[in-house]
Design a protein around this motif. Structure first.
Motif, PDB file in Angstrom:
ATOM      1  N   GLY A 405      91.333  66.296 -23.746  1.00 15.46           N
ATOM      2  CA  GLY A 405      90.593  65.927 -24.945  1.00 15.46           C
ATOM      3  C   GLY A 405      90.169  64.478 -24.995  1.00 15.46           C
ATOM      4  O   GLY A 405      89.022  64.169 -25.365  1.00 15.46           O
ATOM      5  N   ILE A 406      91.078  63.560 -24.606  1.00 19.07           N
ATOM      6  CA  ILE A 406      90.798  62.120 -24.697  1.00 19.07           C
ATOM      7  C   ILE A 406      90.372  61.548 -23.357  1.00 19.07           C
ATOM      8  O   ILE A 406      89.293  60.951 -23.242  1.00 19.07           O
ATOM      9  N   HIS A 407      91.196  61.739 -22.333  1.00 11.71           N
ATOM     10  CA  HIS A 407      90.911  61.108 -21.026  1.00 11.71           C
ATOM     11  C   HIS A 407      89.614  61.628 -20.401  1.00 11.71           C
ATOM     12  O   HIS A 407      88.780  60.850 -19.938  1.00 11.71           O
ATOM     13  N   PHE A 408      89.458  62.956 -20.388  1.00 16.87           N
ATOM     14  CA  PHE A 408      88.258  63.536 -19.778  1.00 16.87           C
ATOM     15  C   PHE A 408      87.140  63.778 -20.789  1.00 16.87           C
ATOM     16  O   PHE A 408      86.078  64.289 -20.429  1.00 16.87           O
ATOM     17  N   GLY A 409      87.374  63.425 -22.048  1.00 13.48           N
ATOM     18  CA  GLY A 409      86.319  63.464 -23.045  1.00 13.48           C
ATOM     19  C   GLY A 409      85.868  64.837 -23.497  1.00 13.48           C
ATOM     20  O   GLY A 409      84.754  64.992 -24.013  1.00 13.48           O
ATOM     21  N   LEU A 410      86.711  65.861 -23.344  1.00  9.42           N
ATOM     22  CA  LEU A 410      86.336  67.204 -23.794  1.00  9.42           C
ATOM     23  C   LEU A 410      86.535  67.401 -25.294  1.00  9.42           C
ATOM     24  O   LEU A 410      86.117  68.422 -25.840  1.00  9.42           O
ATOM     25  N   GLY A 411      87.197  66.444 -25.942  1.00 11.64           N
ATOM     26  CA  GLY A 411      87.383  66.517 -27.382  1.00 11.64           C
ATOM     27  C   GLY A 411      88.192  67.724 -27.816  1.00 11.64           C
ATOM     28  O   GLY A 411      89.184  68.090 -27.190  1.00 11.64           O
ATOM     29  N   LEU A 412      87.733  68.384 -28.899  1.00 17.13           N
ATOM     30  CA  LEU A 412      88.479  69.512 -29.443  1.00 17.13           C
ATOM     31  C   LEU A 412      88.544  70.697 -28.479  1.00 17.13           C
ATOM     32  O   LEU A 412      89.504  71.471 -28.504  1.00 17.13           O
ATOM     33  N   VAL A 413      87.534  70.853 -27.627  1.00 18.25           N
ATOM     34  CA  VAL A 413      87.568  71.939 -26.639  1.00 18.25           C
ATOM     35  C   VAL A 413      88.762  71.756 -25.703  1.00 18.25           C
ATOM     36  O   VAL A 413      89.479  72.713 -25.388  1.00 18.25           O
ATOM     37  N   GLY A 414      89.019  70.524 -25.285  1.00 21.13           N
ATOM     38  CA  GLY A 414      90.171  70.237 -24.438  1.00 21.13           C
ATOM     39  C   GLY A 414      91.482  70.520 -25.147  1.00 21.13           C
ATOM     40  O   GLY A 414      92.436  71.037 -24.550  1.00 21.13           O
TER      41      GLY A 414
END
Length: 453
Positions: A405-414
């Motif tokens: 969600g944070i590191h790879f930037g997928l947000g809520l999907v992550g």
């Protein structure tokens, strides 16, 4: 139902009132959100974060109620109604003292607790006023939870349902009055929602107290509360603390994940609140089936019907998985329309639709945990789910949420992908535990019988 016995308890008879009750609990929360969404999106986010902390309190209060439910069910299965009544009194006294202390702590440190969530400054005032008012009266909810658990274990699940219906009606009326201000009533917004919640719970407590005293044939030994054996409290804690540990770990991990979502932005936080409001209508079937199964297995274990208890869990699990899939798919198909009831923001609707689509995969995995963990707990196997839960919730759900969600930037999907991994991993491990039957000799009633012999 005057003579409660394992033969007279059926899953359907126990579960449908629990289903309605859980549904109405969720409706109460969604009524707050839906009505507040007409008032302010920021108010929704503020109440959402405050409720995250209040949910943790309910878990803390619920650990004694969980022990009560299991012990009462096992003693009734063993046809020892006197000990069942003694456990009820001890649990009510213990939870009253404990919950009052916690309520005062929340009232005194509400703003500090919210700041730990890194809540945006523009949301702090409303969240603090809500948390203070609902939090200081949270001991009322603790007693309602304990009495509800007891009365359900006696088989009177409809009584608890009727109380919840009344509480919901009062809460919705109060929300309407204080949010929309008809007849010249002042618009109180978040404070009005909090006041409505407190009043409806207080009246619910009065009614469920009357029902508890009416339904139980043997007079409860309140006058002898200080003379009752300390072993009752010890047994409640032996079941309740590990059970609470699992729930506390889950809710704490969810708070950390909410902190990650706050880092993404207020819009992401609002999307999470709206999406989980719809998700609740999917997993409530699993919650109801899990609770009904727990009562049945408690009675069966107390009566020594081990094979019936084993088969009951497997049948309930299959049913919960099937219903979760059949419920999730239509909600995913009509997600845009359903989310449109909460907001007109196209970005929130689009992202929420994606999350609900992932929920079709998530919820069957959650069914494993709702049913099998309840079954293990009813059989007295309370520690193993806690150990696995802590490892999976923090090692998978929290860690992967941050990475994706944070590191790879997928947000809520992550975050949702991490939740899927956590639920399925724990669920499969719990099923293997149940099939191993190592829980057979962990019942407190069985242990006492062996010690007596």
């Amino acid at each position: 139902m005057k003579e409660t016995s394992t033969k007279k308890l059926t899953l359907f008879a126990l579960t449908w009132p629990i289903f309605i009750e859980v549904l109405l609990h969720m409706v109460m929360g969604n009524a707050d959100i839906l009505m507040l969404s007409q008032y302010s999106d920021d108010a929704v986010a503020a109440v959402g974060v405050a409720n995250q902390l209040l949910f943790m309190l309910i878990v803390m209060f619920g650990f004694i109620a969980t022990g009560t439910s299991i012990l009462v069910a096992q003693y009734l299965g063993a046809k020892n109604r006197i000990l069942a009544g003694e456990v009820t009194v001890v649990s009510l006294g213990a939870n009253l003292v404990f919950s009052i202390v916690i309520s005062l702590i929340v009232f005194g440190f509400s703003s500090q607790l919210l700041l730990l969530m890194d809540l945006p400054s523009e949301l702090l005032a409303e969240a603090d006023s809500y948390l203070k008012l609902v939090g200081v009266f949270s001991f009322v909810q603790a007693l309602v939870i304990t009495m509800g658990a007891t009365i359900r274990s006696y088989g009177f699940t409809r009584d608890a349902m009727y109380v919840t219906i009344g509480m919901n009606i009062l809460n919705i009326i109060g929300n309407y009055l204080f949010i929309f201000g008809p007849f010249g009533i002042p618009v109180l917004g978040v404070e009005g929602v909090a006041l409505s919640t407190v009043v409806s719970r207080a009246l619910g407590l009065i009614v469920i107290t009357v029902l508890l005293l009416k339904r139980i044939e043997e007079p409860l030994p309140f006058k002898r509360i200080f003379q009752l054996p300390m072993s009752h409290l010890k047994n409640l804690l032996k079941i309740g603390i590990p059970s609470a540990g699992e729930h506390l770990s889950y809710n704490t991990s969810q708070i950390v994940i909410t902190f990650f979502i706050v880092m993404i932005g207020t819009e992401a936080l609002t999307t999470k609140v709206y999406t989980q409001s719809l998700m609740m209508f999917i997993f409530l079937f699993g919650v109801a089936i899990g609770q009904g199964t727990q009562i049945m297995i408690g009675h069966q274990i107390g009566a020594g019907n081990i094979e019936d208890a084993y088969k009951r869990c497997i049948k309930s699990l299959r049913l919960a998985i099937l219903i979760s899939i059949l419920t999730a798919i239509p909600i995913a198909i009509f997600s845009d329309t359903l989310l449109g009831f909460f907001t007109s923001n196209p970005d929130i609707i689009a992202l929420g639709g994606t999350l609900i689509l992932l929920t079709v995969i998530l919820e069957p995995g959650r069914s494993f945990n709702l049913v099998v963990i309840s079954s293990l707990r009813a059989a007295g196997d309370v520690k193993f789910p806690v150990y696995i839960g802590i490892l999976s919730m923090w090692g998978v759900s929290v860690t992967v949420s941050y990475v994706l969600g944070i590191h790879f930037g997928l947000g809520l999907v992550g975050v949702w992908i991490a939740m899927i991994m956590d639920e399925w991993l724990r669920g499969i491990i719990m099923l293997r535990r149940w099939k191993s039957k190592v829980w057979v000799n962990k019942s407190f009633v069985v242990s006492q019988s062996k010690n007596a012999s």
